[in-house]
Enzyme design. Sequence first.
Site, PDB file in Angstrom:
ATOM      1  N   ARG A   3      11.238  -5.813   5.355  1.00 53.97           N
ATOM      2  CA  ARG A   3      11.219  -4.398   5.725  1.00 53.97           C
ATOM      3  C   ARG A   3      11.796  -4.203   7.130  1.00 53.97           C
ATOM      4  O   ARG A   3      12.485  -3.211   7.393  1.00 53.97           O
ATOM      5  CB  ARG A   3       9.773  -3.891   5.671  1.00 53.97           C
ATOM      6  CG  ARG A   3       9.628  -2.419   5.969  1.00 53.97           C
ATOM      7  CD  ARG A   3       8.253  -1.927   5.594  1.00 53.97           C
ATOM      8  NE  ARG A   3       7.224  -2.516   6.433  1.00 53.97           N
ATOM      9  CZ  ARG A   3       5.920  -2.406   6.212  1.00 53.97           C
ATOM     10  NH1 ARG A   3       5.478  -1.748   5.168  1.00 53.97           N
ATOM     11  NH2 ARG A   3       5.047  -2.959   7.015  1.00 53.97           N
ATOM     12  N   LYS A  46       0.813  -1.228   0.000  1.00 49.27           N
ATOM     13  CA  LYS A  46       0.000   0.000   0.000  1.00 49.27           C
ATOM     14  C   LYS A  46       0.838   1.265   0.000  1.00 49.27           C
ATOM     15  O   LYS A  46       0.628   2.149  -0.799  1.00 49.27           O
ATOM     16  CB  LYS A  46      -0.804   0.084   1.304  1.00 49.27           C
ATOM     17  CG  LYS A  46      -2.090  -0.584   1.346  1.00 49.27           C
ATOM     18  CD  LYS A  46      -2.894  -0.224   2.590  1.00 49.27           C
ATOM     19  CE  LYS A  46      -2.303  -0.212   3.937  1.00 49.27           C
ATOM     20  NZ  LYS A  46      -1.655  -1.032   4.719  1.00 49.27           N
ATOM     21  N   ARG A  52      -0.806  -7.609  13.748  1.00 48.28           N
ATOM     22  CA  ARG A  52      -1.314  -6.602  12.803  1.00 48.28           C
ATOM     23  C   ARG A  52      -2.198  -7.266  11.753  1.00 48.28           C
ATOM     24  O   ARG A  52      -3.203  -6.693  11.325  1.00 48.28           O
ATOM     25  CB  ARG A  52      -0.151  -5.837  12.150  1.00 48.28           C
ATOM     26  CG  ARG A  52       0.487  -4.840  13.128  1.00 48.28           C
ATOM     27  CD  ARG A  52       1.836  -4.363  12.658  1.00 48.28           C
ATOM     28  NE  ARG A  52       1.781  -3.660  11.402  1.00 48.28           N
ATOM     29  CZ  ARG A  52       2.786  -3.596  10.534  1.00 48.28           C
ATOM     30  NH1 ARG A  52       3.926  -4.209  10.781  1.00 48.28           N
ATOM     31  NH2 ARG A  52       2.656  -2.916   9.424  1.00 48.28           N
ATOM     32  N   ARG A  98      11.542  -1.058  11.431  1.00 51.45           N
ATOM     33  CA  ARG A  98      10.277  -0.651  12.042  1.00 51.45           C
ATOM     34  C   ARG A  98       9.957  -1.564  13.214  1.00 51.45           C
ATOM     35  O   ARG A  98       9.941  -2.778  13.081  1.00 51.45           O
ATOM     36  CB  ARG A  98       9.154  -0.728  11.006  1.00 51.45           C
ATOM     37  CG  ARG A  98       8.772   0.633  10.468  1.00 51.45           C
ATOM     38  CD  ARG A  98       7.718   0.512   9.419  1.00 51.45           C
ATOM     39  NE  ARG A  98       6.426   0.093   9.953  1.00 51.45           N
ATOM     40  CZ  ARG A  98       5.294   0.178   9.265  1.00 51.45           C
ATOM     41  NH1 ARG A  98       5.298   0.652   8.039  1.00 51.45           N
ATOM     42  NH2 ARG A  98       4.161  -0.233   9.784  1.00 51.45           N
TER      43      ARG A  98
HETATM   44  P1  AMP Z   1       0.850   1.643   8.803  1.00 50.01           P
HETATM   45  O1  AMP Z   1       2.122   2.338   8.498  1.00 50.01           O
HETATM   46  O2  AMP Z   1      -0.307   2.138   8.001  1.00 50.01           O
HETATM   47  O3  AMP Z   1       0.969   0.137   8.748  1.00 50.01           O
HETATM   48  O4  AMP Z   1       0.486   1.993  10.320  1.00 50.01           O
HETATM   49  C1  AMP Z   1       1.337   1.649  11.385  1.00 50.01           C
HETATM   50  C2  AMP Z   1       0.547   1.644  12.703  1.00 50.01           C
HETATM   51  O5  AMP Z   1       0.007   2.953  12.949  1.00 50.01           O
HETATM   52  C3  AMP Z   1      -0.661   0.730  12.733  1.00 50.01           C
HETATM   53  O6  AMP Z   1      -0.335  -0.606  13.056  1.00 50.01           O
HETATM   54  C4  AMP Z   1      -1.520   1.393  13.809  1.00 50.01           C
HETATM   55  O7  AMP Z   1      -1.025   1.136  15.101  1.00 50.01           O
HETATM   56  C5  AMP Z   1      -1.277   2.864  13.518  1.00 50.01           C
HETATM   57  N1  AMP Z   1      -2.263   3.382  12.522  1.00 50.01           N
HETATM   58  C6  AMP Z   1      -1.985   3.848  11.266  1.00 50.01           C
HETATM   59  N2  AMP Z   1      -3.106   4.226  10.633  1.00 50.01           N
HETATM   60  C7  AMP Z   1      -4.125   3.982  11.501  1.00 50.01           C
HETATM   61  C8  AMP Z   1      -5.538   4.136  11.444  1.00 50.01           C
HETATM   62  N3  AMP Z   1      -6.144   4.618  10.339  1.00 50.01           N
HETATM   63  N4  AMP Z   1      -6.265   3.786  12.528  1.00 50.01           N
HETATM   64  C9  AMP Z   1      -5.686   3.321  13.644  1.00 50.01           C
HETATM   65  N5  AMP Z   1      -4.364   3.125  13.773  1.00 50.01           N
HETATM   66  C10 AMP Z   1      -3.578   3.459  12.715  1.00 50.01           C
END
Ligand code: AMP
Length: 195
Positions: A127, A13, A144, A133
């Site tokens: 990654r 994504k 996740r 990360r």
């Molecule tokens: P991502 O980089 O999109 O995988 O986001 C990393 C982490 O940020 C996620 O595992 C959540 O803990 C938090 N996070 C990101 N976007 C959201 C969202 N829209 N709602 C809730 N938590 C979020």
Amino acid sequence: MRLVFLGPPGSGKGTQAKLLAARLNVPAISTGDMLREAVRQGSPLGRRARAIMESGELVPDDVVIGLIRERIAAPDARRGFLLDGFPRTIEQAEALDRLLAGNGGGLDAVINLSVPEGTLLERTLGRAALEGRADDRPETVAERLRVYREKSEPLVSRYRAAGLLTDVDGSGEISEVASRIDRALAGFERAAGRA
Ligand code: AMP
């Protein structure tokens, strides 16, 4: 164009959203990136979000809805935007609908990236090695994925029912996936009679 990218962690994504945003000349807006930046800066938001993110859970809806509300009101988002990692719950999707309704229109399309589970694990572990990360550790990735299936996957049927969803195979090389996304969007626009 107002687009949303859906897909589990490791589906590509973030990578594809950034590439497509550059092709369309609209901002790619990632709540994950915004939250990671807040954590880096040690702001009150970052201090609140850090442990939640490291455990693989979701940050509360009101927090991310607030971030998105402000971000899509910025001048550079006036011509459109691409959302990566938001919405992630039905409540967030409903809030987004309300925000956009008050803002001159809804979403144009939702791109659903799907990738076999083995590839998701390979990519997130790769990654972890490259970017370090904290939430790419194997236990956290599993959590996740579970959170994705429970909270975010229901958005697929929601947007499909709304006639907005386009499915894209996210496996293979970055450039191959990018071409599939272009074709899917072109086909989607034709089908919607907007091309
Ligand atoms: P991502 O980089 O999109 O995988 O986001 C990393 C982490 O940020 C996620 O595992 C959540 O803990 C938090 N996070 C990101 N976007 C959201 C969202 N829209 N709602 C809730 N938590 C979020």
